[in-house]
Write a protein that holds these residues in place. Structure first.
Motif, mmCIF file in Angstrom:
data_model
loop_
_atom_site.group_PDB
_atom_site.id
_atom_site.type_symbol
_atom_site.label_atom_id
_atom_site.label_comp_id
_atom_site.label_asym_id
_atom_site.label_seq_id
_atom_site.Cartn_x
_atom_site.Cartn_y
_atom_site.Cartn_z
ATOM 1 N N ASP A 98 161.032 69.046 123.545
ATOM 2 C CA ASP A 98 161.357 68.036 122.540
ATOM 3 C C ASP A 98 161.578 68.655 121.162
ATOM 4 O O ASP A 98 160.955 69.662 120.801
ATOM 5 N N SER A 99 162.443 68.012 120.386
ATOM 6 C CA SER A 99 162.497 68.238 118.938
ATOM 7 C C SER A 99 161.732 67.081 118.299
ATOM 8 O O SER A 99 161.930 65.920 118.666
ATOM 9 N N VAL A 100 160.854 67.413 117.354
ATOM 10 C CA VAL A 100 159.885 66.430 116.850
ATOM 11 C C VAL A 100 159.797 66.499 115.328
ATOM 12 O O VAL A 100 159.632 67.586 114.762
ATOM 13 N N ILE A 101 159.915 65.355 114.676
ATOM 14 C CA ILE A 101 159.625 65.253 113.244
ATOM 15 C C ILE A 101 158.179 64.801 113.095
ATOM 16 O O ILE A 101 157.780 63.792 113.678
ATOM 17 N N THR A 124 157.321 75.283 123.279
ATOM 18 C CA THR A 124 158.628 74.784 123.729
ATOM 19 C C THR A 124 159.277 73.854 122.702
ATOM 20 O O THR A 124 160.437 73.457 122.889
ATOM 21 N N LEU A 125 158.555 73.503 121.636
ATOM 22 C CA LEU A 125 159.010 72.453 120.731
ATOM 23 C C LEU A 125 159.745 72.994 119.508
ATOM 24 O O LEU A 125 159.507 74.112 119.070
ATOM 25 N N THR A 126 160.617 72.163 118.980
ATOM 26 C CA THR A 126 161.173 72.359 117.637
ATOM 27 C C THR A 126 160.541 71.304 116.747
ATOM 28 O O THR A 126 160.672 70.107 117.002
ATOM 29 N N ILE A 127 159.835 71.745 115.717
ATOM 30 C CA ILE A 127 159.098 70.833 114.846
ATOM 31 C C ILE A 127 159.707 70.857 113.455
ATOM 32 O O ILE A 127 159.941 71.924 112.878
ATOM 33 N N HIS A 173 168.626 65.859 113.977
ATOM 34 C CA HIS A 173 168.415 64.649 114.772
ATOM 35 C C HIS A 173 167.415 65.009 115.867
ATOM 36 O O HIS A 173 167.696 65.835 116.736
ATOM 37 N N ALA A 174 166.240 64.406 115.795
ATOM 38 C CA ALA A 174 165.133 64.762 116.684
ATOM 39 C C ALA A 174 164.993 63.772 117.827
ATOM 40 O O ALA A 174 165.433 62.622 117.740
ATOM 41 N N ASP A 175 164.369 64.243 118.893
ATOM 42 C CA ASP A 175 164.062 63.338 120.012
ATOM 43 C C ASP A 175 163.042 62.290 119.602
ATOM 44 O O ASP A 175 163.191 61.104 119.922
ATOM 45 N N LYS A 176 162.014 62.738 118.883
ATOM 46 C CA LYS A 176 160.934 61.827 118.496
ATOM 47 C C LYS A 176 160.504 62.119 117.063
ATOM 48 O O LYS A 176 160.591 63.265 116.602
ATOM 49 N N ALA A 177 160.041 61.077 116.376
ATOM 50 C CA ALA A 177 159.489 61.239 115.034
ATOM 51 C C ALA A 177 158.181 60.472 114.947
ATOM 52 O O ALA A 177 158.085 59.329 115.409
ATOM 53 N N PHE A 178 157.178 61.108 114.365
ATOM 54 C CA PHE A 178 155.875 60.481 114.187
ATOM 55 C C PHE A 178 155.706 60.172 112.701
ATOM 56 O O PHE A 178 155.762 61.068 111.860
ATOM 57 N N ILE A 179 155.529 58.884 112.407
ATOM 58 C CA ILE A 179 155.458 58.441 111.020
ATOM 59 C C ILE A 179 154.158 57.688 110.760
ATOM 60 O O ILE A 179 153.487 57.244 111.690
ATOM 61 N N SER A 180 153.840 57.553 109.483
ATOM 62 C CA SER A 180 152.625 56.853 109.075
ATOM 63 C C SER A 180 152.997 55.711 108.146
ATOM 64 O O SER A 180 154.178 55.478 107.857
ATOM 65 N N CYS A 181 151.997 54.995 107.664
ATOM 66 C CA CYS A 181 152.233 53.919 106.701
ATOM 67 C C CYS A 181 150.932 53.635 105.963
ATOM 68 O O CYS A 181 149.865 54.100 106.358
ATOM 69 N N ALA A 182 151.032 52.840 104.897
ATOM 70 C CA ALA A 182 149.832 52.399 104.183
ATOM 71 C C ALA A 182 149.366 51.043 104.675
ATOM 72 O O ALA A 182 148.198 50.700 104.566
ATOM 73 N N GLY A 183 150.303 50.254 105.230
ATOM 74 C CA GLY A 183 149.930 48.933 105.710
ATOM 75 C C GLY A 183 150.950 48.353 106.673
ATOM 76 O O GLY A 183 152.129 48.712 106.644
ATOM 77 N N LEU A 184 150.467 47.483 107.545
ATOM 78 C CA LEU A 184 151.332 46.721 108.460
ATOM 79 C C LEU A 184 150.825 45.284 108.417
ATOM 80 O O LEU A 184 149.703 45.006 108.834
ATOM 81 N N ASN A 185 151.643 44.361 107.887
ATOM 82 C CA ASN A 185 151.162 43.008 107.647
ATOM 83 C C ASN A 185 151.549 42.026 108.746
ATOM 84 O O ASN A 185 152.183 42.388 109.733
ATOM 85 N N THR A 186 151.165 40.775 108.564
ATOM 86 C CA THR A 186 151.402 39.757 109.593
ATOM 87 C C THR A 186 152.867 39.344 109.675
ATOM 88 O O THR A 186 153.251 38.626 110.595
ATOM 89 N N LYS A 187 153.670 39.792 108.719
ATOM 90 C CA LYS A 187 155.123 39.605 108.828
ATOM 91 C C LYS A 187 155.773 40.770 109.584
ATOM 92 O O LYS A 187 156.983 40.844 109.685
#
Length: 261
Positions: A98-101, A124-127, A173-187
């Motif tokens: 995999d290529s991974v962000i 095996t990865l491209t990071i 252009h990666a196969d997968k990207a792992f991202i974060s956030c500060a919040g995820l609301n009810t909307k």
């Protein structure tokens, strides 16, 4: 027995010490005030009840105002076991070749640690990353390809950001990207604090086939100042089992692909 006045004075001084540092341990406070760890715990419990401090794993941190982001070190210490479990589940989504962000963030730091424990996969990865912490963790491991996205430096978060970082990211252009956030609301809005991170995260979503949001339950039912995207735009959400039923019902109703760990 100490008088209430002496206790109050100590607690006031303790609060001042706590406010001077991102994280202070119980042992440090006990040594500084020449009291037992049990006494410090009682003082911390009182300060916590007054909503003056934040209790975290192994210590205490100063309370920050609403709408402000806590320091990286505080965020890293909070919910650490949950972040480790989320990172393990995230790593299980990565396949050889995999290529991974890997974005910047405290859970991303744990993901990098998990990868160093799986050298047969890592080699095996491209990071691709903009996180100095991720690079620091990977530097002595058996990695094959790691690209660091340069740019302006946000030293508080140990990351690069800005126009140049985004332009570099557009070349990948990666196969997968792992991202974060500060919040995820009810909307189902994924939210954060800073314009630069929001713009960078939006480009990450464009630069991958599958985006995976890593967010522990403390981020759930929470809104910060800027909207990144809808959770419906994310391939998968990984959070912990303390995520509220209100949120998991919303995920199910809106066909959000989520996993509890």
């Amino acid at each position: 027995m100490q008088s209430n006045n002496k206790i109050d004075v100590r607690r006031e001084k303790m609060l001042d010490v706590i406010r001077r540092s991102p994280v202070t341990t119980i042992n440090e406070l006990a040594e500084f005030f020449s009291v037992s760890a049990e006494t410090v715990r009682k003082d911390i419990e009182y300060l916590d009840e007054q909503d003056l401090i934040i209790r975290i794993h192994g210590g205490v941190a100063p309370k920050v105002s609403t709408g402000s982001e806590k320091s990286y070190d505080i965020r890293y210490a909070e919910n650490l076991e949950k972040k480790k479990a989320i990172a393990e589940a995230a790593c299980n989504m990565i396949t050889p070749g995999d290529s991974v962000i890997i974005e910047s963030g405290t859970t991303m730091q744990e993901l990098a640690k998990v990868l160093t424990g799986r050298p047969e996969l890592l080699q095996t990865l491209t990071i691709i990353t903009m996180s100095f912490r991720v690079v620091e963790i990977l530097k002595d491991s058996n990695f094959e390809k790691v690209f660091f996205l340069g740019g302006w430096i946000r030293k508080d978060d140990y990351m690069s950001y800005g126009h140049h970082t985004i332009e570099l990211l557009k070349d990948f252009h990666a196969d997968k990207a792992f991202i974060s956030c500060a919040g995820l609301n009810t909307k189902l809005e994924v939210t954060d604090y800073f314009d630069e991170e929001v713009m960078l995260r939006r480009q990450i979503l464009k630069s991958c086939d599958k985006s995976i949001l890593l967010a522990d339950s403390s981020k759930m039912n929470k809104t910060t100042i800027l909207s990144v995207c809808s959770a419906k735009d994310i391939y998968r959400l990984i959070t912990d089992k303390e995520c509220s039923k209100t949120m998991t019902d919303l995920f199910a109703k809106n066909h959000i692909n989520y996993k509890l760990v």
